[in-house]
Design a protein around this motif. Structure first.
Motif, mmCIF file in Angstrom:
data_model
loop_
_atom_site.group_PDB
_atom_site.id
_atom_site.type_symbol
_atom_site.label_atom_id
_atom_site.label_comp_id
_atom_site.label_asym_id
_atom_site.label_seq_id
_atom_site.Cartn_x
_atom_site.Cartn_y
_atom_site.Cartn_z
ATOM 1 N N TYR A 292 0.826 -1.219 0.000
ATOM 2 C CA TYR A 292 0.000 0.000 0.000
ATOM 3 C C TYR A 292 0.852 1.257 0.000
ATOM 4 N N HIS B 92 0.640 4.178 -2.923
ATOM 5 C CA HIS B 92 0.234 5.539 -2.573
ATOM 6 C C HIS B 92 0.986 6.544 -3.440
ATOM 7 N N PHE C 145 -4.562 9.606 5.448
ATOM 8 C CA PHE C 145 -5.601 8.627 5.067
ATOM 9 C C PHE C 145 -6.901 8.916 5.781
ATOM 10 N N HIS C 146 -7.992 8.567 5.091
ATOM 11 C CA HIS C 146 -9.312 8.632 5.726
ATOM 12 C C HIS C 146 -9.465 7.442 6.665
ATOM 13 N N SER C 147 -10.396 7.562 7.613
ATOM 14 C CA SER C 147 -10.652 6.471 8.561
ATOM 15 C C SER C 147 -11.066 5.200 7.825
ATOM 16 N N GLN D 31 -10.380 4.241 4.770
ATOM 17 C CA GLN D 31 -9.219 3.646 4.107
ATOM 18 C C GLN D 31 -8.422 2.813 5.111
ATOM 19 N N LEU D 32 -8.205 3.420 6.298
ATOM 20 C CA LEU D 32 -7.407 2.735 7.320
ATOM 21 C C LEU D 32 -8.122 1.468 7.816
ATOM 22 N N LEU E 132 -10.291 -0.411 6.175
ATOM 23 C CA LEU E 132 -10.224 -1.450 5.146
ATOM 24 C C LEU E 132 -8.837 -2.082 5.117
ATOM 25 N N PHE E 133 -7.814 -1.212 5.281
ATOM 26 C CA PHE E 133 -6.436 -1.694 5.332
ATOM 27 C C PHE E 133 -6.255 -2.666 6.510
ATOM 28 N N SER F 132 -1.481 9.811 10.662
ATOM 29 C CA SER F 132 -1.930 10.618 9.529
ATOM 30 C C SER F 132 -2.043 12.095 9.928
#
Lengths: 525, 134
Positions: free
Chosen positions: A117, A121, A128-130, A132-133, A135-136, A183
């Motif tokens: 990832y 990027h 990062f959005h919440s 995104q994090l 899902l990661f 972030s």
């Protein structure tokens, strides 16, 4: 007990993010050293987490290594992942046991997903959005759960049943929490860098401005002065002080009252001020003072003062020059008119003496010479570009050439002129020119009735007591006792013009005729 | 027609000479020409002329208007301005000198006749504010 452990783990992770920010400020993540240091930090944290695992039940041990390693790799890239991974794998191998294979696999998987990832990027700024994090985190931990199948002697399904839901519910959330802190730090770092950049840009810009720039707060305290201002007024030590501390009381009171008025009204003001600068000279500035509005409130006063001394001087000079030109133009018209008036009078005087056609012809010729003698004064004025004074040597040379051409006395008559260094004002040069014309014409026409050989000498010089001496001498036959019409008018003209010059005329007859005139070089009542 | 005693105030000798020739030819007596204001006042006082032809730009600082103002302190003699400075026509000081007329320089013979006629009619007494611009 569980709660305390949870708080302990969270505190550890928060501490991790703070220290990570601290390192990032000093050794940027974009350098190899920065990434390696972050790796050591994330690795160390994961090691501590592994040494103090959260035990939810018998055989059910959680630690945050997957969260820490994946985020380290995501935010700080492969070098960080390598260091952190090496440290945790080493520890896991030392700890040994049946879970060693799964433990190492989880570390490797977390690191790889993070690096993957990180590489994907696009931007250099890791924000990062919440979602995104989350899902990661979900991906990392789904892989982790899948890796339970590597456990040899416990049925994977029973482990999954035990830890499946708690892992899926809590670990991605923990990833979001820590990821968000990291972030935010990246965001702050970016803001700080942007702010610093902007501050530097505007500072350099303000300092380069060739104007005096000042910022003051609503109490009148100086916040900023630019380089130009410091150089011109020595204002660098004004910063932090009010006008009362760097200006005389009366001046300071006035200035602060004006500043307050501008802030209260919110309307800019422009005025011209004269300031004594460091060199000691007074310079004129156009001072623009204006309120700076921020969030609807004017609490900063800006001043930009532009040096307009050169412009003002140029304007003054232009105005003066224009006035001079106007005066000169009026003067020129007056002179032209005056000269034409003189010619009118001369013509009328001459007309009254004409009895025969021959006299009429002669009168025309004489008038032509007189007009030429006046025209030559003006020619000499504009030729020399000195519009107030006539160089008499140059004038005499031109006049002599004209008269020789008109009367062509032949080579036997020599006409010499000498007036080196004599200059006359325009007022004096017109009558003087007319006198010279009359006397030289007279000599050329009457002194040598039988031709030469002979000489006509014209001389002008400064006598030293503010007087000019003028003499026209010939080696001819002398003044005829009773000259005809033209002679009388000519000589009367000479006498009158001599009177106008406030001079004295003496005529001597001694081997030729010599007219000698003395007159003051300046006029006056 | 009786001849008048005329004072010419003029710093340009050729123009003064021309005026004198014309005035004399018309049977008038011309006093010695004054080229400066001081001289003009002195002559006006000493010789009591019947008529003064006054130029405005004179030799020296003072103008013909200055001279006329001073002459008005002791005499009502008719004064005619004969001048190239027509831009001074509406000069307040000039109006205060109660001159009989203003003529452009140099005046024609007819204009000189006209001046003489006015001077004869008014009998040497000035008419208040009677300015006759050219």
């Amino acid at each position: 007990m569980v709660t305390v452990e949870l708080i302990y783990n969270l505190a550890l992770l928060v501490a991790l993010s703070v220290v990570s920010g601290f390192i990032d400020l000093r050794w940027s993540r974009n350098t190899r050293l920065g990434a390696l240091l972050q790796g050591a930090l994330f690795g160390g944290t994961a090691v501590i987490a592994m040494l103090r695992p959260l035990t939810l039940g018998p055989g059910l041990i959680f630690d945050g290594r997957s969260v820490v390693i994946s985020l380290g790799a995501l935010f700080f890239g492969p070098w960080c992942a390598v260091v952190a991974g090496a440290m945790t794998i080493t520890l896991r191998l030392i700890l040994g046991g049946s879970g060693a294979v799964m433990g190492v696999s989880v570390i490797l998987a977390s690191a790889f997903i993070g690096v993957f990832y990180h590489r994907r990027h696009q931007s250099l700024i890791f924000e990062f959005h919440s979602l995104q994090l989350w899902l990661f985190g979900l991906l990392v931990h789904l892989v982790m759960l899948a890796l339970t199948f590597t456990l040899p002697d416990i049925a994977a399904f029973s482990v999954l049943q035990l830890i499946g839901w708690p892992v899926i519910l809590t670990y991605p959330l923990a990833t979001v929490l820590i990821g968000k802190i990291l972030s935010d730090q990246a965001t702050h770092g970016r803001f700080l860098a942007d702010l610093k950049n902007s501050e530097e840009r505007f500072g350099a810009f303000m300092n380069q401005l060739p104007a005096l720039c000042v910022l003051k707060d609503d109490q009148g305290r100086v916040l900023f002065t630019n380089d130009h201002m410091n150089a011109m007024l020595n204002a660098q030590h004004w910063v932090g002080h009010t006008a009362r501390e760097y200006l005389p009381d009366a001046q300071a009171g006035r200035m602060m009252a004006e500043d307050r008025r501008i802030l209260e009204r919110g309307i800019p003001e422009v005025e011209e001020v004269t300031l004594e600068v460091v060199t000691g000279e007074n310079r004129i500035f156009e001072a623009h003072r204006f309120p700076i509005k921020r969030q609807g409130k004017s609490d900063i006063l800006g001043t930009i003062a532009i040096d307009i001394t050169a412009r003002r001087q140029a304007e003054d000079q232009l105005r003066r020059s224009l006035q001079e030109k106007e005066v000169l133009l009026r003067e020129v018209h007056h002179r032209v008119k005056n000269n034409l008036n003189i010619m009118t009078s001369l013509l009328r005087l001459q007309a009254s003496t004409i009895r025969t056609p021959e006299q009429a012809l002669l009168a025309m010729q004489n008038t032509r010479d007189r007009i030429l003698s006046m025209a030559l004064v003006h020619e000499e004025l504009y030729r020399s570009r000195d519009y107030a004074q006539v160089d008499m040597q140059a004038y005499l040379d031109m006049l002599a050439r004209q008269l020789l051409r008109a009367y062509g006395p032949g080579d036997a008559i020599r006409l010499t002129t000498r007036a080196q260094g004599v200059v006359l004002s325009i007022d004096r040069s017109i009558p003087c020119g007319l006198i010279l014309n009359e006397l030289m014409t007279n000599a050329l026409k009457h002194a040598f009735p039988h031709g030469g050989p002979g000489e006509i000498r014209v001389e002008m010089r400064e006598a030293g007591d503010g007087e000019i001496e003028l003499s026209v001498a010939d080696t001819g036959i002398g003044v005829p006792a009773d000259s005809e019409g033209r002679g009388t008018l000519g000589l009367t003209l000479v006498r009158l013009l001599c009177e106008q010059l406030e001079g004295t005329l003496t005529i001597t007859n001694d081997s030729g005729t010599r007219y000698h005139i003395r007159f003051p070089s300046g006029g006056g009542e | 027609m009786n001849g008048l005693r005329v004072l010419i105030v003029e710093d340009e000798v050729i123009i003064a000479w021309d005026l004198r020739e014309t005035l004399e030819r018309l049977g008038n007596e011309v006093l010695p020409i004054a080229a400066a204001a001081g001289k003009a006042v002195e002559q006006a006082r000493a010789a009591a002329p019947d008529l003064i032809l006054m130029d405005i730009t004179l030799r020296g600082e003072r103008t013909g208007i200055d001279a006329a103002l001073e002459i008005r302190e002791f005499s009502d003699v008719p004064i005619f301005y004969v001048t190239g400075n027509s831009h001074l026509l509406h000069d307040l000081q000039m109006i205060r000198t109660h001159a009989q007329g203003v003529y452009a320089k140099p005046p024609s013979e007819d204009q000189i006749q006209e001046m003489l006629e006015i001077a004869r009619r008014t009998g040497g007494r000035g008419i208040d504010g009677n300015i006759l611009p050219e």
